[in-house]
Scaffold this motif. Structure first.
Motif, mmCIF file in Angstrom:
data_model
loop_
_atom_site.group_PDB
_atom_site.id
_atom_site.type_symbol
_atom_site.label_atom_id
_atom_site.label_comp_id
_atom_site.label_asym_id
_atom_site.label_seq_id
_atom_site.Cartn_x
_atom_site.Cartn_y
_atom_site.Cartn_z
ATOM 1 N N HIS A 17 0.827 -1.200 0.000
ATOM 2 C CA HIS A 17 0.000 0.000 0.000
ATOM 3 C C HIS A 17 0.870 1.263 0.000
ATOM 4 O O HIS A 17 1.833 1.356 0.737
ATOM 5 N N SER A 18 0.488 2.216 -0.813
ATOM 6 C CA SER A 18 1.330 3.411 -0.971
ATOM 7 C C SER A 18 1.254 4.325 0.253
ATOM 8 O O SER A 18 2.092 5.192 0.426
ATOM 9 N N ASN A 19 0.254 4.134 1.098
ATOM 10 C CA ASN A 19 0.073 5.026 2.246
ATOM 11 C C ASN A 19 0.309 4.328 3.588
ATOM 12 O O ASN A 19 -0.152 4.800 4.632
ATOM 13 N N ALA A 20 0.943 3.160 3.554
ATOM 14 C CA ALA A 20 1.156 2.442 4.814
ATOM 15 C C ALA A 20 2.514 1.763 4.801
ATOM 16 O O ALA A 20 3.071 1.462 3.749
ATOM 17 N N THR A 21 3.016 1.533 6.000
ATOM 18 C CA THR A 21 4.269 0.784 6.116
ATOM 19 C C THR A 21 4.158 -0.116 7.343
ATOM 20 O O THR A 21 3.528 0.245 8.334
ATOM 21 N N LEU A 22 4.719 -1.303 7.249
ATOM 22 C CA LEU A 22 4.647 -2.224 8.361
ATOM 23 C C LEU A 22 5.781 -1.904 9.328
ATOM 24 O O LEU A 22 6.957 -1.966 8.969
ATOM 25 N N SER A 23 5.409 -1.596 10.555
ATOM 26 C CA SER A 23 6.371 -1.130 11.545
ATOM 27 C C SER A 23 6.802 -2.257 12.474
ATOM 28 O O SER A 23 7.986 -2.507 12.651
ATOM 29 N N VAL A 24 5.826 -2.932 13.073
ATOM 30 C CA VAL A 24 6.120 -3.967 14.073
ATOM 31 C C VAL A 24 5.172 -5.151 13.896
ATOM 32 O O VAL A 24 4.017 -4.974 13.521
ATOM 33 N N VAL A 25 5.703 -6.336 14.182
ATOM 34 C CA VAL A 25 4.886 -7.557 14.239
ATOM 35 C C VAL A 25 5.049 -8.154 15.628
ATOM 36 O O VAL A 25 6.165 -8.186 16.152
ATOM 37 N N SER A 26 3.959 -8.616 16.232
ATOM 38 C CA SER A 26 4.100 -9.309 17.514
ATOM 39 C C SER A 26 3.530 -10.715 17.434
ATOM 40 O O SER A 26 2.527 -10.950 16.758
ATOM 41 N N ASP A 27 4.228 -11.629 18.083
ATOM 42 C CA ASP A 27 3.717 -12.999 18.201
ATOM 43 C C ASP A 27 4.483 -13.672 19.319
ATOM 44 O O ASP A 27 5.708 -13.492 19.434
ATOM 45 N N PRO A 28 3.810 -14.423 20.173
ATOM 46 C CA PRO A 28 4.515 -15.107 21.272
ATOM 47 C C PRO A 28 5.534 -16.125 20.750
ATOM 48 O O PRO A 28 6.480 -16.455 21.451
ATOM 49 N N VAL A 29 5.312 -16.595 19.519
ATOM 50 C CA VAL A 29 6.301 -17.503 18.924
ATOM 51 C C VAL A 29 7.324 -16.645 18.170
ATOM 52 O O VAL A 29 7.033 -16.126 17.096
ATOM 53 N N GLU A 30 8.508 -16.500 18.736
ATOM 54 C CA GLU A 30 9.449 -15.528 18.179
ATOM 55 C C GLU A 30 9.809 -15.819 16.732
ATOM 56 O O GLU A 30 9.893 -14.912 15.899
ATOM 57 N N GLN A 31 9.974 -17.111 16.417
ATOM 58 C CA GLN A 31 10.354 -17.481 15.059
ATOM 59 C C GLN A 31 9.339 -16.953 14.040
ATOM 60 O O GLN A 31 9.700 -16.452 12.980
ATOM 61 N N ALA A 32 8.048 -17.086 14.395
ATOM 62 C CA ALA A 32 6.991 -16.618 13.498
ATOM 63 C C ALA A 32 7.052 -15.102 13.379
ATOM 64 O O ALA A 32 6.976 -14.543 12.270
ATOM 65 N N ALA A 33 7.163 -14.434 14.510
ATOM 66 C CA ALA A 33 7.188 -12.965 14.510
ATOM 67 C C ALA A 33 8.371 -12.440 13.703
ATOM 68 O O ALA A 33 8.223 -11.552 12.855
ATOM 69 N N SER A 34 9.528 -13.019 13.932
ATOM 70 C CA SER A 34 10.725 -12.495 13.279
ATOM 71 C C SER A 34 10.707 -12.769 11.780
ATOM 72 O O SER A 34 11.112 -11.927 10.977
ATOM 73 N N ALA A 35 10.209 -13.943 11.405
ATOM 74 C CA ALA A 35 10.175 -14.280 9.981
ATOM 75 C C ALA A 35 9.293 -13.297 9.230
ATOM 76 O O ALA A 35 9.671 -12.766 8.177
#
Lengths: 328, 328, 328, 328
Positions: free
Chosen positions: D23-41
């Motif tokens: 999207h031209s008007n948005a950027t992904l800043s942070v992802v959260s997940d208790p499973v770190e591998q999923a969040a980081s990927a």
């Protein structure tokens, strides 16, 4: 050559007369109707004799078999008269206006070994029949959900509705039979009736309905009815099984598509109402009736099928009126 | 991450810029266009730098590969410059305005081992590509007759036509490549040109055409072109083989159908013109270009494919102008 | 009631006999065929008399009008005999095997004021006729490009081809008439003939063809023919005008679609070959013939239409054999 | 540029992450997940940071708005946390597992003036949205019967079903919202549950259902669900009004049709499951969320829409379990 007598000279009688005349193994012998003008017109158009009396027609030695196209209240007595005369009979739907009449008829028929076929023409529609035979061959796997869309192009006159027996006996009766054609005997019925057409408001009848049926195995059939449809006579069927989905679409007079600045691949209106839409079905139905006579076997659908469709109509009426699910 | 330079900032450059930006293995590095406003606008929208000079772009160390979207007369020299700089290049169609230029280009490229891909996007359209892969798997058997319908929604401005090279080089060039995609090398060409649009009468160019090609095995490809089409951008393909017929239809933005008193199952207009219609194709095309670079192989379609499509365009022009069948 | 004599008792004669028997204003009176078994079988099935002699049939006072279903070499002399007897005649296509015969026939018919209709049934196909009437009403605007796909399900026996007159007179003749139905008189013809079917290699005839016609206004008609088609009898029409595109598709016996793990919305094979596919067309064609007789007017398509279709067939043959565009 | 935080890193989070990145008007800043591998990927693939804690994400100053893709039991508390932090939130369906939780949430939100959008993506599907806009323009007249077919390609694992909340909250919830999209508030609910799949027998959940809803004006919506469908992800909609019927069909990856000796015009399988089928819908949904934030207005569908869909799911469960029609 099987000599046919047709009781009634209305719209549906005309369809059957045409099918009989076109059939290589049948000839139209006599037409009866209390309105002489109607009887004579239909008879003359097909080179047949006419009479005012259904009894005379049934008794006529030049009549081998009878097609009943009279108003529903006469069906039971005329079926019985044919049975007593030992003449095979194809009776238009529904078999009667109420279950008591059917109970009495079945009692009266006991021991007469009658040959009675019910005029549920949908079973003989080439597309519906093809789906049925594909399903029988296992193409769909186990049938789980049947979806029937059945809408008339325009509501009948208010006066017709008054004597029609109501939407479920008059219109849905065909769809109930189609549901049974695929699912067999039905266990539960729930119907939602609609009163949407202001012109029909005072009839006390529904002008639309959604009915869901289940059988003992838990398969469902959903019927969506309306007395009107802007795009014409809307008649579709979907059979969903665990191996495939089978669909039958509306039928058009041509395959023409138009694409312009407004629409792409726009198609013809559907074939106009049941006489045109089910013309082939009526013809195949007659063929099944005549073949059964020739082969000395009982034709299908039977009077029992007629009874069960009527039972579903009554259950649907009860469900819609009481707001409850009816178990049979 | 492959760093891309795009020469040109017009309509087709914008499509490629978007594809590059969306691709996970590419980034847009530089845009060049003699019109600074165009170059800077496109560059800014994609976070890239810009220059007025194609030569500078080709020489830029931050450019790994080049996409040529300049006017056709510049294609050959820019392809050559990229080849000399050792940079892979994706060049929009046609490769040149005339065969002499292509001959010279091929001579100039000798020994440079260039990586040149021609922008025949139809090959990458998911539907056309699926038909190609089905055909390759043998689903159609031996291909006998290819039918291509290709009509633009509306004629371009008269001024555009003057510099377009004519309908065969400008529009049919894609369809010639599609025919070759399925039939391989072509042996005979016959083209009927049409002058039907009064607005284009004075251009001297055809506004419609029917072209039939044959290959050495006697298979045919028939291309029907028009510069206008009331129902929109009409892009269809049929491949008829001795075992099956494969069809690709027009694409619509939704699946919505409308049925009313006038029309049944009327559908949406087609996707509007090539940017929308072939959006997926441009994206897959870029992916093939980038994959070939990554894998160190030559991409397809090649410059030779560009040459042969141009040869067909010239043969078609000759056939239409002289009223004869041209043998290659 | 118009009393009909049918000359010939083959496949096409059987179709016409069925149409006559089903028509409310006609009766089949006599059938002639030199093979008595064929003549008597067809006659008996329709309650008619039979004779071995076409001349006797034409002279029979119980024959008001004649349908010629004999082999093509007999058409001209039988049309002439009917004309001399003052009897209207519906003659199957083509009118003759060569233009000289047609020239002689037209000379012989001068002054006889004959009523001759050519059996170009496509004009009466409900879908093609609907497109024609839509086009006449202006729905498509000015017609620019007609596309006809016409493929037989399977090649005829080699022996049939030897006496067929070749693909253009035998098969394409219908499509030439369809092209003329929409475009009027044709100015140029270019045909590409194909020899793809090994089984037909030694016949010397083409087994596929692509023909492009133009009229004086520059509109085109493209015909794609094949003697075989894996998916059945493929009969489609597209009329592209500057305001709309009109399409007619193949016809199937049912509307059934199947969706499973392999395919979605897969449909029935097409109606098998011309007797089934054009059954309605033959019936409407007969109706036009009988109506014209009743109303004392000349039916259409005329013998002149037959002549012009044959002229196109000869031009196509010449074009395909010489590799040139033929101007008429 | 709106900075987005996504809670959860599962399948649906990945879809939203992709939409945000594109999207031209948005950027992904942070992802959260208790499973770190999923969040980081997921974070790495989109150039974002990650955290194990949803609370940290909500509190992050670099997060302007939140998309909740966590398991349903966390939805209410996370919505509340976002509201307290004054951050707009797009919450995946359903809003909660039970009505009590929703009641409490609505009470807790009082006075916070939150911006909450429910992730009912069907409303944004281009075809369904087009039908909605056509209906709003009056193209269908008064809406009388809505028919929704919604079948998953294959049943989820038994373990998933155990925590899914049951078919009505997990699967039909979308269809309830679609029904409300066209009919507004619902008055009665009747549901027939099916237990047809032996593999799901011990889950206690239904694997198929037919639900009929009515609104105050007597219009109906019929939903047919199945956890499996041999032909793929079956998602269709029909809106029947007194002036027209509007249909949306399944979507396929290409327009290719194959015709051979077995089937004619057989088409591709449907797009596989919701990520592909509703890819465009997720993207338009995000756009509505971002536009509402930009324009300072409340997005739609609202938390109240989430509540009402859940209410219908509970009513359907009750109806199916008790065999009665439930009035709201």
């Amino acid at each position: 050559m099987i000599k046919i007598g047709i009781i009634g000279a209305g719209r549906i009688a005309q369809v059957h007369a045409r099918s009989v005349s076109a059939h290589s193994n049948a000839t139209l012998s006599v037409v009866s109707d209390p309105v002489e003008q109607a009887a004579s017109a239909l008879a003359r158009a097909n080179g047949a004799r006419w009479t005012l009396s259904a009894d005379d027609l049934i008794a006529d030695p030049e009549v081998d078999a009878v097609i009943i196209c009279s108003p529903t209240p006469f069906h039971a007595e005329q079926v019985l008269a044919c049975a007593k005369a030992g003449k095979p009979v194809l009776c238009e739907k529904p078999i009667a206006m109420d279950m008591d009449t059917v109970d009495q008829l079945e009692k009266d028929l006991e021991g007469l070994n009658p040959t009675v076929m019910m005029g549920f023409n949908r079973r003989f529609d080439p597309s519906f029949a093809k789906i049925h035979s594909l399903a029988n061959e296992g193409a769909a796997g186990k049938i789980e959900q049947v979806t029937i869309i059945s809408r008339d192009p325009a509501a009948p006159p208010v006066e017709y509705i008054a004597t029609s027996g109501g939407i479920f006996k008059d219109m849905t009766i065909h769809d109930f039979d189609t549901a049974r054609f695929f699912l067999g005997d039905i266990k539960t019925v729930v119907a939602i009736g609609q009163n949407l057409d202001p012109a029909l408001k005072d009839t006390g009848d529904f002008d639309g309905a959604v009915i869901t049926l289940t059988n003992a195995e838990g398969a469902t059939a959903t019927i969506t009815n309306s007395r009107h449809c802007a795009s014409g006579y809307d008649q579709r069927l979907e059979v969903f099984g665990d191996r495939a989905t089978l669909n039958a679409d509306n039928i058009r007079p041509t395959t023409v598509r138009i694409s312009n600045g407004t629409v792409t691949d726009g198609q013809d209106p559907y074939l106009d109402f049941f006489l045109a839409r089910y013309e082939a079905a009526y013809s195949v139905e007659l063929d099944e009736f005549l073949s059964a006579i020739d082969e000395g076997r009982k034709p299908s659908p039977s009077i029992e099928d007629g009874r069960k469709a009527l039972e579903l109509a009554e259950a649907a009426e009860k469900s819609a009126r009481t707001g409850s699910i009816v178990t049979l």
